[in-house]
Scaffold this active site. Sequence first.
Site, PDB file in Angstrom:
ATOM      1  N   THR A 154       0.867  -1.171   0.000  1.00 22.28           N
ATOM      2  CA  THR A 154       0.000   0.000   0.000  1.00 22.28           C
ATOM      3  C   THR A 154       0.899   1.213   0.000  1.00 22.28           C
ATOM      4  O   THR A 154       2.018   1.163   0.506  1.00 22.28           O
ATOM      5  CB  THR A 154      -0.933   0.059   1.225  1.00 22.28           C
ATOM      6  OG1 THR A 154      -1.689   1.276   1.179  1.00 22.28           O
ATOM      7  CG2 THR A 154      -0.167   0.020   2.524  1.00 22.28           C
ATOM      8  N   THR A 155       0.422   2.286  -0.590  1.00 20.60           N
ATOM      9  CA  THR A 155       1.186   3.535  -0.547  1.00 20.60           C
ATOM     10  C   THR A 155       0.591   4.494   0.477  1.00 20.60           C
ATOM     11  O   THR A 155       0.956   5.660   0.528  1.00 20.60           O
ATOM     12  CB  THR A 155       1.208   4.212  -1.926  1.00 20.60           C
ATOM     13  OG1 THR A 155      -0.132   4.285  -2.449  1.00 20.60           O
ATOM     14  CG2 THR A 155       2.051   3.420  -2.895  1.00 20.60           C
ATOM     15  N   HIS A 156      -0.322   3.998   1.288  1.00 19.80           N
ATOM     16  CA  HIS A 156      -0.971   4.839   2.296  1.00 19.80           C
ATOM     17  C   HIS A 156      -0.228   4.718   3.623  1.00 19.80           C
ATOM     18  O   HIS A 156      -0.762   4.268   4.633  1.00 19.80           O
ATOM     19  CB  HIS A 156      -2.440   4.447   2.453  1.00 19.80           C
ATOM     20  CG  HIS A 156      -3.205   4.512   1.171  1.00 19.80           C
ATOM     21  ND1 HIS A 156      -3.401   5.686   0.488  1.00 19.80           N
ATOM     22  CD2 HIS A 156      -3.823   3.550   0.456  1.00 19.80           C
ATOM     23  CE1 HIS A 156      -4.100   5.450  -0.606  1.00 19.80           C
ATOM     24  NE2 HIS A 156      -4.363   4.164  -0.644  1.00 19.80           N
ATOM     25  N   ASN A 157       1.024   5.139   3.622  1.00 23.52           N
ATOM     26  CA  ASN A 157       1.833   5.051   4.841  1.00 23.52           C
ATOM     27  C   ASN A 157       1.507   6.202   5.788  1.00 23.52           C
ATOM     28  O   ASN A 157       1.226   7.321   5.353  1.00 23.52           O
ATOM     29  CB  ASN A 157       3.322   5.077   4.487  1.00 23.52           C
ATOM     30  CG  ASN A 157       3.713   3.900   3.608  1.00 23.52           C
ATOM     31  OD1 ASN A 157       3.188   2.819   3.767  1.00 23.52           O
ATOM     32  ND2 ASN A 157       4.613   4.128   2.680  1.00 23.52           N
TER      33      ASN A 157
END
Length: 229
Positions: A154-157
Amino acid sequence: NPFVGTGANSTSALDYGIEQIDFAKEGFIGGSVLNAAMYNGQPIRSMKLPAGSPNWGSGWKKAVKEYYGHSMTIASHGSNMSYRDCYLSLDPTYKDDYGQPLLRMTFDWKDNDIRMTQFMKGKIDAISESMNPDVYKSSFKKPGVHYDVKPYQTTHNVGGSPMGTDPKTSAVNPYLQSWDVHNVFVMGASVFPQNIQFNPTVLVGGLTLWAAKAIREQYLKNPGPLVKA
């Protein structure tokens, strides 16, 4: 016609979200959103083919023709708790072109993460198998696995400059204002103490409006800390 569709066309279910889970019974904290999505029409990248299909040439074209528009994903986007040994720091060895230390991330999966994803595996496997697919492939974190940045997860860090009410345990106050430098405001998912299963974008927008209102109505009139430490 996936080629005219959006890359985020999906249906979400909250049946196993944080509001629904009996944590004591299941043995973990934090739930997960379930997303069922179609693949978009990106050439090559979105052409999901069964194992053993040719990688190129006429055989690959034949497989693409057969399976194009006939594949989908069912994924979970889970919570991730805060831990003292998971943090960001300045790297003591590696530096950028200007001689400044690079950002270093210290992180690994915890038992809670594995128990949660294995719980979701059971739910997703059952849903997938009930659809009687020609081909089904699953990928879930297993006990003992370590964090790896190579596979897309995921790039939702989130995290890194957490928001809180105590400067000893947070980087910014509830108005996203730095405890240490009052004219620095941090906007973004870095202010989240932990990930609570949802994509952070909408809440980031809400917090940004909240901070902007405080800057306009309070800070500009009287620059200084908006919350007393």
